[in-house]
Every structure is written in structure tokens, then in C-alpha cells.
Scaffold this active site. Sequence first.
Site, PDB file in Angstrom:
ATOM      1  N   GLY A   1     -12.835   4.655   1.678  1.00 37.18           N
ATOM      2  CA  GLY A   1     -12.025   4.359   0.495  1.00 37.18           C
ATOM      3  C   GLY A   1     -10.754   3.604   0.812  1.00 37.18           C
ATOM      4  O   GLY A   1      -9.931   3.372  -0.080  1.00 37.18           O
TER       5      GLY A   1
ATOM      6  N   ILE B   1      -8.611   0.199  13.486  1.00 36.75           N
ATOM      7  CA  ILE B   1      -9.084  -0.030  14.851  1.00 36.75           C
ATOM      8  C   ILE B   1      -8.203  -1.064  15.523  1.00 36.75           C
ATOM      9  O   ILE B   1      -7.771  -0.885  16.660  1.00 36.75           O
ATOM     10  CB  ILE B   1     -10.563  -0.471  14.851  1.00 36.75           C
ATOM     11  CG1 ILE B   1     -11.461   0.708  14.466  1.00 36.75           C
ATOM     12  CG2 ILE B   1     -10.969  -1.035  16.216  1.00 36.75           C
ATOM     13  CD1 ILE B   1     -12.924   0.360  14.320  1.00 36.75           C
TER      14      ILE B   1
ATOM     15  N   GLU C   1      -8.282  10.920  -1.426  1.00 38.45           N
ATOM     16  CA  GLU C   1      -9.709  11.235  -1.296  1.00 38.45           C
ATOM     17  C   GLU C   1      -9.954  12.667  -0.862  1.00 38.45           C
ATOM     18  O   GLU C   1     -10.856  13.325  -1.357  1.00 38.45           O
ATOM     19  CB  GLU C   1     -10.349  10.322  -0.244  1.00 38.45           C
ATOM     20  CG  GLU C   1     -10.486   8.889  -0.646  1.00 38.45           C
ATOM     21  CD  GLU C   1     -11.108   8.087   0.468  1.00 38.45           C
ATOM     22  OE1 GLU C   1     -11.704   7.049   0.155  1.00 38.45           O
ATOM     23  OE2 GLU C   1     -11.008   8.483   1.651  1.00 38.45           O
TER      24      GLU C   1
ATOM     25  N   ASN D   1     -17.373   3.733  11.763  1.00 40.53           N
ATOM     26  CA  ASN D   1     -17.653   4.594  10.611  1.00 40.53           C
ATOM     27  C   ASN D   1     -17.998   3.764   9.382  1.00 40.53           C
ATOM     28  O   ASN D   1     -19.121   3.698   8.973  1.00 40.53           O
ATOM     29  CB  ASN D   1     -16.453   5.498  10.304  1.00 40.53           C
ATOM     30  CG  ASN D   1     -16.096   6.408  11.453  1.00 40.53           C
ATOM     31  OD1 ASN D   1     -16.955   7.059  12.018  1.00 40.53           O
ATOM     32  ND2 ASN D   1     -14.828   6.449  11.806  1.00 40.53           N
TER      33      ASN D   1
ATOM     34  N   VAL E   1      -7.876  10.409   6.827  1.00 43.32           N
ATOM     35  CA  VAL E   1      -8.145  11.660   7.535  1.00 43.32           C
ATOM     36  C   VAL E   1      -7.806  11.521   9.011  1.00 43.32           C
ATOM     37  O   VAL E   1      -8.011  10.472   9.599  1.00 43.32           O
ATOM     38  CB  VAL E   1      -9.628  12.055   7.391  1.00 43.32           C
ATOM     39  CG1 VAL E   1      -9.905  13.379   8.087  1.00 43.32           C
ATOM     40  CG2 VAL E   1     -10.014  12.144   5.921  1.00 43.32           C
ATOM     41  N   GLY E   2      -7.275  12.594   9.625  1.00 46.72           N
ATOM     42  CA  GLY E   2      -7.101  12.585  11.069  1.00 46.72           C
ATOM     43  C   GLY E   2      -5.852  13.288  11.527  1.00 46.72           C
ATOM     44  O   GLY E   2      -5.073  13.825  10.739  1.00 46.72           O
ATOM     45  N   ASN E   3      -5.647  13.252  12.854  1.00 47.34           N
ATOM     46  CA  ASN E   3      -4.518  13.954  13.450  1.00 47.34           C
ATOM     47  C   ASN E   3      -3.181  13.304  13.124  1.00 47.34           C
ATOM     48  O   ASN E   3      -2.195  13.998  12.893  1.00 47.34           O
ATOM     49  CB  ASN E   3      -4.704  14.022  14.968  1.00 47.34           C
ATOM     50  CG  ASN E   3      -5.896  14.871  15.371  1.00 47.34           C
ATOM     51  OD1 ASN E   3      -5.991  16.018  14.964  1.00 47.34           O
ATOM     52  ND2 ASN E   3      -6.803  14.310  16.140  1.00 47.34           N
ATOM     53  N   VAL E   4      -3.143  11.970  13.127  1.00 43.47           N
ATOM     54  CA  VAL E   4      -1.880  11.303  12.822  1.00 43.47           C
ATOM     55  C   VAL E   4      -1.455  11.554  11.369  1.00 43.47           C
ATOM     56  O   VAL E   4      -0.298  11.897  11.116  1.00 43.47           O
ATOM     57  CB  VAL E   4      -1.959   9.796  13.138  1.00 43.47           C
ATOM     58  CG1 VAL E   4      -0.665   9.099  12.738  1.00 43.47           C
ATOM     59  CG2 VAL E   4      -2.218   9.569  14.623  1.00 43.47           C
TER      60      VAL E   4
END
Length: 502
Positions: A386, A362, A292, A382, A268-271
Amino acid sequence: MSDRIASEKLRSKIMSADEAAQFVNHGDKVGMSGFTGAGYPKALPTAIANRAKEAHSAGNDYAIDLFTGASTAPDCDGVLAEADAIRWRMPYASDPIMRNKINSGSMGYSDIHLSHSGQQVEEGFFGQLNVAVIEVTRITEEGYIIPSSSVGNNVEWLNAAEKVILEVNSWQSADLEGMHDIWSVPALPNRIAVPINKPGDRIGKTYIEFDTDKVVAVVETNTADRNAPFKPVDDISKKIAGNFLDFLESEVAAGRLSYDGYIMQSGVGNVPNAVMAGLLESKFENIQAYTEVIQDGMVDLIDAGKMTVASATSFSLSPEYAEKMNNEAKRYRESIILRPQQISNHPEVIRRVGLIATNGLIEADIYGNVNSTNVSGSRVMNGIGGSGDFTRNGYISSFITPSEAKGGAISAIVPFASHIDHTEHDVMVVISEYGYADLRGLAPRERVAKMIALAHPDYRPLLEEYYERATSGDNKYMQTPHDLATAFDFHINLAKTGSMKG
């Protein structure tokens, strides 16, 4: 809401959230629905938090152990954490208040692979699950429940719990009915193969059956999911997306991938959304997802006719796209399938369908070990979610990341990862805005130059200096050379000065 609660038996259980919260006692183990801000209970968390505050003000103990599918929202994880209503949490948490409680040591947290979490609860690894609190779209006349915008671990919580509280949320589109595919993994020792060969295979029912005698309360709500907007795609995200597409093109050129039928998994995310925006303009057609979460970018690919099917366990949409999904769920259920996360993340199926996994990180070290959970080894962000399920079992595993963070104070490429979630054995490709490093078939020392090339130019000399130090002097072991005296200098500098540069 009579059309949403068709069962006479369960309609008789309707009550307020405050009344239902009286069934949740101090010390209970509580399984809640919810996955990436979708399908979580909207009313019970606040009611439970209020119980905790009242108990604490009276000098009494009140805290629960909380089990979910993944992250929830401020009005679930956040309110419970703020009220000190949680003693222990699993398997994934992203709320900032909860994160602070975990990192301060005032809340216990177990970071567990998402595909493992439901089974471990059903098998009693953590003791008896006392209460399940599940959001649903509708209850049928028979007492079957239609899940809402996520499935997650709902099936396992309903099976394992002694008591069940249902929240019927009329904000969720009634046309979600038919989008779900509910198939349960048989209990040990009677396991069979999961009969999914392609992402679009439907193998189960559109509803969840469970023992309705467990239901102690039904609560009516009309509240939106936590749908956070994605940030505008910046230049770095565009460059990372372009490098990812270059990697896919290299796989086509090598004969290992076709323009027709690419199967993807995406974090998930902007990239990741930038990657999917790039796919819109690419040569790839008939894209499939076995993943997911359904994100904005996948909806765009479906609308453009570039993606034929997306299988997941949950939505993770912006407010605009959540409204679109609610308005057009009847159309989207032709190409979107929502499954239990034990199926969406099942290693057997992931291996079988041959997907390319793409997740964030990270930090990664110069040998290809990846830390996706803990800043400087100790401060959890976080959880692994998955990513381990897909990384270890995917046809190809890749990680995407900007080369630096916090205005250049943090490098994503370090000499030695301060915490390792994905070992060098599982990491095949790493991508930043400076290119991609294909690590397949390389000995550890052969990976170093490729990994350093992904780093921001300001950090490359420091990484090269470290590697030179690790391969010289008294170090006579050259398989994976490290200078242990300085391996964590980047992290020590960050702690002392606020920058890994020192």
C-alpha cells in the site's frame, strides 16, 4: 463452537478441511483472506497443498491462481508455494519460499497497489473468481460473518466468488466483534464519495453481509495468527526515529503541523516501531492513525493515551501483543477500527484526512526516485503493498531507511535506482540515520547533495564521483544528469563482487 456458528443453515455445512478442499479445483482462481500475517485461513491452505502433492505424484496438473489482501504466513503462502500449488499470485507476497519461486520464474506474480486489487477482481480483470476462503471470528444467526484480525479484500472476494468456504477460528477473540467497520464502495458507475472525514469516523456495519447460498463448506479451527516478534530496537533505528521526529518538529516550527492531532500512516517493521517509541516521549498528543496495519507501537501509544484512534485493515503484532489484543479486544475496539483495505487505502480518504505517510525502501537514487520492491532491479523482495496508495496521496510522503545493508555491502543511496516504484514526483522526504532530506520544491540537481548526505560515509565519495561524471564531459543535458555508461556500477559491482563498493 455452537456459539461461534449461530446460523443453522451454515452449521449444516461443517466439514473437515480435507473435505472442503475438494471444492477447490485445478485452475481455479481463489481469493483468500489475510493481511500481514493476520486473519488468513489456517486449515484450507495445507489441505489444498496436499491435494496438489497427490495430483503431482500421480502425474496430474494441479495449481491455482491465488488472490489475497496482502502477505499471509508460512502455513498459507509457504505451504502452497512449497507444494507448487500456485500458478500465479497477487497482490503482495513476503514468504521466502514463495519469493524464491517467483524469482526463479516458476510462479507468476503481479505486483498491484492494494487499493486497486479488490476492485480489479470484482470488475473481472483476471476472469471469474471461483472460490473465496475467508477466516471469520463468528457467524451470526442471520448468516452474517464477523471478520477476524484483518478485513483486507474479504468483501470483494465474497461478492465476486462463485463458491465460499468459511473458516471459523475460535483462537480469534470473540470481542473483536464491534471493532470492524464494513462499508463497500458502490459498483461503477454509481460511485459516491467515501463519507470519512476523520480517521475515527465509523460509516458502516460491524459485520459482512453476503449471499450465504454460495457457502459450500464451513471449517472449524483454533490456530493463532502468524505473529512474529519485532527485533530489539538498535542504535541505527533509534537514530532514524530521532531524525524523523526532528523532521516533524521542523514542520511544527514552519506552522504546517501541530503538536495536537498529528495523523500518521506507517509501514511495518522495526524502524517504524522505533519511531512510535520515540513519539511516546515526544510533545505530540492526540495522535491519530489512518493506515494499513496496527503494530505494537500503536498499541503502546493507545495505552499511554497519546493516540486517540487507529484506523487500519489488519493487525501486525508480536506474539505478546497479539495475546494482549485477544485478552483486551473489548477495550481496544473503542479506539481501533478495522476496515476493508479498499477503504483503509482509498486515495480519496488519504488525501482528505491529511496524513503524513512513512514507508520503507530498498534504495533511493540521488534524485529522489525510490525502489521499494526489487533488489538490483530484478529480484523481488515483497511487493509495493500500500506504499504507493499513501505516498502519492498523503499530505507529506516520507521514506525511512538505514543507509546500508548486508554489513555495508549494499548502499541504500545509489546513483540511479534499478527499479522505480515511487517517482521523484511523489517522494518528499527521505530519512536515514544520518539525517533527513527534505526534497520539496527542489530541482533534481538541488536534491543531490541532500541525498548523498544520507548515505553511509563510505559511499559518499563514490556518489559524488558519479555526479561529477554525470555533469561533465559530453553530457549537455542538465535537468537530471546521468552518465548512462556507469549509472548502474553499484549494482554491477554487487553482482560481480558481492559489494557495491567493488
